[in-house]
Scaffold this motif. Structure first.
Motif, short mmCIF file in Angstrom:
data_model
loop_
_atom_site.label_atom_id
_atom_site.label_comp_id
_atom_site.label_asym_id
_atom_site.label_seq_id
_atom_site.Cartn_x
_atom_site.Cartn_y
_atom_site.Cartn_z
N ALA A 14 50.09 -8.43 25.61
CA ALA A 14 48.95 -7.61 26.03
C ALA A 14 47.75 -8.48 26.41
N PHE A 79 46.33 0.45 22.33
CA PHE A 79 46.96 -0.04 23.56
C PHE A 79 46.77 0.94 24.72
N VAL A 87 50.04 -4.07 29.99
CA VAL A 87 49.61 -3.61 28.67
C VAL A 87 48.28 -4.27 28.32
N GLN A 89 45.24 -4.37 25.21
CA GLN A 89 45.02 -4.07 23.80
C GLN A 89 43.53 -4.12 23.51
#
Length: 189
Positions: A14, A79, A87, A89
């Protein structure tokens, strides 16, 4: 290569965009639940940075209708999975993100205490992309290795009177086939 979540709660796959909208989980809270949401800002529009702005308290109240209300909110998720599978975070999994709101699962209120929130870039009105499912599955597998996660549910399952996401286009069968150990029975809640 399998994705990993480190001891501090950060996923190696991420991109981190830290959100101030989090706090400590209550003592003894065991992370047992993954909650899937959908989000798009403005509604139905994908690819911009307004979700990032929302989770980092930088919404321009004049940018779109209704943004004056959004600018006052303090919300986050752990997320965010974009339409292209990227992705992001915002909060380490060891902390409590503010994604579930008034919620309950299996008779326990306050799902933020024991859950990890995963937002999919989407809406109730359109199907999700295959690459988003792939990312969600890989992420859930990594989270289940790091934390004692037992179930994956939708926001609609923990707040059924006020939420509908991830919506009717979400393919639960695909997720259950890939992650049978996380299959929840909402009727048992």
């Amino acid at each position: 290569m399998k994705w990993q979540v480190d001891d501090a709660g950060w996923c190696d796959a991420a991109t981190v965009v830290a959100s101030p909208n989090c706090d400590a989980r209550p003592d003894g809270a065991e992370i047992s639940l993954l909650v899937v949401h959908n989000i798009s800002l403005p509604a139905g529009r994908f690819g911009g940075d307004d979700v990032l702005r929302l989770f980092t308290n930088r919404v321009d109240p004049q940018a779109a209708p209704g943004y004056d209300v959004l600018a006052r909110l303090r919300v986050s998720a752990h997320f965010f999975i974009r339409r292209d599978g990227t992705v992001m975070q915002f909060v380490p999994t060891t902390a409590r993100a503010w994604h579930a709101g008034a919620s309950s699962w299996r008779g326990r209120p306050g799902c933020n205490d024991v859950s990890i929130g995963i937002e999919l870039e989407g809406s109730d009105l359109v199907p999700y992309e295959d690459i988003q499912y792939d990312a969600l599955i890989r992420l859930a597998e990594a989270l289940a290795v790091r934390h004692p996660v037992r179930e994956l549910v939708g926001h609609c399952d923990i707040a059924p009177l006020r939420k509908t996401d991830p919506g009717p286009h979400f393919h639960w069968q695909r997720i259950h086939a890939a992650l049978p150990q996380l299959k929840a029975d909402p009727l048992a809640a």
